[in-house]
Design a protein around this motif. Structure first.
Motif, PDB file in Angstrom:
ATOM      1  N   LEU A  93     -34.061  -7.366 -24.858  1.00 32.98           N
ATOM      2  CA  LEU A  93     -33.938  -6.139 -25.341  1.00 32.98           C
ATOM      3  C   LEU A  93     -32.945  -5.117 -24.685  1.00 32.98           C
ATOM      4  O   LEU A  93     -32.596  -4.182 -25.407  1.00 32.98           O
ATOM      5  CB  LEU A  93     -35.448  -5.388 -25.490  1.00 32.98           C
ATOM      6  CG  LEU A  93     -36.472  -6.221 -26.473  1.00 32.98           C
ATOM      7  CD1 LEU A  93     -37.868  -5.845 -26.215  1.00 32.98           C
ATOM      8  CD2 LEU A  93     -35.976  -5.908 -27.912  1.00 32.98           C
ATOM      9  N   LYS A  94     -33.007  -5.208 -23.468  1.00 35.11           N
ATOM     10  CA  LYS A  94     -32.000  -4.237 -22.640  1.00 35.11           C
ATOM     11  C   LYS A  94     -30.494  -4.587 -22.990  1.00 35.11           C
ATOM     12  O   LYS A  94     -29.801  -3.798 -23.264  1.00 35.11           O
ATOM     13  CB  LYS A  94     -32.302  -4.628 -21.244  1.00 35.11           C
ATOM     14  CG  LYS A  94     -33.497  -3.718 -20.606  1.00 35.11           C
ATOM     15  CD  LYS A  94     -33.546  -4.212 -18.994  1.00 35.11           C
ATOM     16  CE  LYS A  94     -34.824  -3.394 -18.398  1.00 35.11           C
ATOM     17  NZ  LYS A  94     -34.875  -3.627 -17.031  1.00 35.11           N
ATOM     18  N   VAL A  95     -30.034  -5.826 -23.325  1.00 33.09           N
ATOM     19  CA  VAL A  95     -28.906  -6.148 -23.765  1.00 33.09           C
ATOM     20  C   VAL A  95     -28.908  -5.724 -25.269  1.00 33.09           C
ATOM     21  O   VAL A  95     -27.505  -4.984 -25.490  1.00 33.09           O
ATOM     22  CB  VAL A  95     -28.672  -7.420 -23.723  1.00 33.09           C
ATOM     23  CG1 VAL A  95     -27.406  -8.061 -24.395  1.00 33.09           C
ATOM     24  CG2 VAL A  95     -28.739  -8.275 -22.407  1.00 33.09           C
ATOM     25  N   GLU A  96     -29.562  -5.942 -25.909  1.00 30.81           N
ATOM     26  CA  GLU A  96     -29.419  -5.193 -27.474  1.00 30.81           C
ATOM     27  C   GLU A  96     -29.311  -3.562 -27.329  1.00 30.81           C
ATOM     28  O   GLU A  96     -28.559  -3.200 -28.030  1.00 30.81           O
ATOM     29  CB  GLU A  96     -30.704  -5.549 -28.359  1.00 30.81           C
ATOM     30  CG  GLU A  96     -30.560  -7.092 -28.592  1.00 30.81           C
ATOM     31  CD  GLU A  96     -31.901  -7.553 -29.611  1.00 30.81           C
ATOM     32  OE1 GLU A  96     -32.694  -6.558 -29.966  1.00 30.81           O
ATOM     33  OE2 GLU A  96     -32.156  -8.806 -29.527  1.00 30.81           O
ATOM     34  N   ILE A  97     -30.151  -3.098 -26.641  1.00 33.85           N
ATOM     35  CA  ILE A  97     -30.017  -1.510 -26.366  1.00 33.85           C
ATOM     36  C   ILE A  97     -28.707  -1.301 -25.879  1.00 33.85           C
ATOM     37  O   ILE A  97     -28.165  -0.214 -26.238  1.00 33.85           O
ATOM     38  CB  ILE A  97     -31.198  -1.038 -25.371  1.00 33.85           C
ATOM     39  CG1 ILE A  97     -32.670  -1.296 -26.055  1.00 33.85           C
ATOM     40  CG2 ILE A  97     -30.971   0.299 -24.933  1.00 33.85           C
ATOM     41  CD1 ILE A  97     -34.025  -1.040 -25.239  1.00 33.85           C
ATOM     42  N   GLU A  98     -28.340  -1.790 -24.725  1.00 33.10           N
ATOM     43  CA  GLU A  98     -26.805  -1.488 -24.417  1.00 33.10           C
ATOM     44  C   GLU A  98     -25.985  -1.622 -25.394  1.00 33.10           C
ATOM     45  O   GLU A  98     -24.970  -0.967 -25.486  1.00 33.10           O
ATOM     46  CB  GLU A  98     -26.558  -2.257 -23.111  1.00 33.10           C
ATOM     47  CG  GLU A  98     -27.334  -2.037 -21.931  1.00 33.10           C
ATOM     48  CD  GLU A  98     -26.985  -2.785 -20.573  1.00 33.10           C
ATOM     49  OE1 GLU A  98     -26.242  -3.702 -20.985  1.00 33.10           O
ATOM     50  OE2 GLU A  98     -27.566  -2.897 -19.678  1.00 33.10           O
ATOM     51  N   ALA A  99     -26.136  -2.682 -26.109  1.00 34.97           N
ATOM     52  CA  ALA A  99     -25.047  -2.891 -27.327  1.00 34.97           C
ATOM     53  C   ALA A  99     -25.144  -1.728 -28.372  1.00 34.97           C
ATOM     54  O   ALA A  99     -24.245  -1.317 -28.811  1.00 34.97           O
ATOM     55  CB  ALA A  99     -25.294  -4.239 -28.020  1.00 34.97           C
ATOM     56  N   LEU A 100     -26.363  -1.244 -28.642  1.00 29.65           N
ATOM     57  CA  LEU A 100     -26.858  -0.279 -29.451  1.00 29.65           C
ATOM     58  C   LEU A 100     -26.027   1.046 -29.065  1.00 29.65           C
ATOM     59  O   LEU A 100     -25.506   1.757 -29.697  1.00 29.65           O
ATOM     60  CB  LEU A 100     -27.991  -0.122 -30.111  1.00 29.65           C
ATOM     61  CG  LEU A 100     -28.840  -1.400 -30.817  1.00 29.65           C
ATOM     62  CD1 LEU A 100     -30.131  -1.236 -30.834  1.00 29.65           C
ATOM     63  CD2 LEU A 100     -28.059  -1.268 -32.270  1.00 29.65           C
ATOM     64  N   GLU A 101     -26.342   1.359 -27.707  1.00 25.05           N
ATOM     65  CA  GLU A 101     -25.756   2.483 -27.300  1.00 25.05           C
ATOM     66  C   GLU A 101     -24.277   2.538 -27.252  1.00 25.05           C
ATOM     67  O   GLU A 101     -23.863   3.669 -27.502  1.00 25.05           O
ATOM     68  CB  GLU A 101     -26.463   2.663 -25.805  1.00 25.05           C
ATOM     69  CG  GLU A 101     -27.856   3.205 -25.515  1.00 25.05           C
ATOM     70  CD  GLU A 101     -28.353   3.057 -24.176  1.00 25.05           C
ATOM     71  OE1 GLU A 101     -27.569   2.334 -23.348  1.00 25.05           O
ATOM     72  OE2 GLU A 101     -29.409   3.729 -23.795  1.00 25.05           O
ATOM     73  N   SER A 102     -23.640   1.457 -27.060  1.00 25.89           N
ATOM     74  CA  SER A 102     -22.252   1.415 -26.858  1.00 25.89           C
ATOM     75  C   SER A 102     -21.711   1.486 -28.513  1.00 25.89           C
ATOM     76  O   SER A 102     -20.658   2.305 -28.580  1.00 25.89           O
ATOM     77  CB  SER A 102     -21.822  -0.028 -26.549  1.00 25.89           C
ATOM     78  OG  SER A 102     -20.294  -0.052 -26.511  1.00 25.89           O
TER      79      SER A 102
END
Length: 176
Positions: free
Chosen positions: A16-25
């Motif tokens: 989820l943290k990786v997905e959040i970082e991707a979404l933020e980017s």
């Protein structure tokens, strides 16, 4: 069993943290692209507005020149003579139209007209819509520099009697 559940939850949290970082980017990229597009559109609109003002100014001067041509036509009993079209020349405030016309191919002066008009559509048949004078060809007439189109700022065409700009002056010249 608890150890396994913690490990599964830990992996889910990492995922989820990786997905959040991707979404933020991705959101940051979309935001930058949107801001750039808005800035581009704003600049284009500003350019279009400036071009529109210049076009409006050019049309206003053209309308004044057409009115001056009509005033010249009406100021001469013959309507102007000769096999050529006659000319409307901007009137320098300190010189006579005889002097101005004589320096052009249209070397005979028929009239010195001073005209202005109010903005907007007429609302009655008794409403004053404009002003005119014919000073004659031999004198400088009214020498107020504000009546001299060549010396005026381009935006002066938009000023009316309420701002103290009443007239522009023209020489009615013909070949002869």
């Amino acid at each position: 069993k608890q150890w396994y559940q913690r490990r599964v939850r830990g992996n889910k949290v990492k995922k989820l943290k990786v997905e959040i970082e991707a979404l933020e980017s991705a959101f940051a990229t979309v935001l930058e692209d949107t801001e750039a597009a808005i800035a581009n559109l704003t600049a284009r609109i500003d350019t279009m507005e400036a071009e529109r003002v210049e076009l409006d100014k050019a049309h206003a001067w053209q309308a004044l020149h057409m009115a001056a041509a009509a005033a010249c036509r009406g100021s001469v009993a013959s309507g102007g003579t000769g096999p050529w079209g006659n000319a409307v020349i901007a009137k320098e405030n300190t010189r006579s139209c005889n002097a101005i016309c004589s320096e052009t191919p249209f070397n005979n002066c028929d009239a010195d007209v001073s005209i202005s008009g109010y903005r907007g559509q007429a609302e009655s048949y008794s409403q004053r819509l404009g002003h005119y004078y014919n000073y004659g060809c031999g004198t400088a007439g009214n020498t107020n520099v504000r009546f001299d189109e060549v010396k005026a700022d381009g935006g002066e065409i938009f000023k009316g009697p309420d701002s103290g700009n009443w007239y522009y002056r023209f020489c009615c010249c013909r070949k002869g």
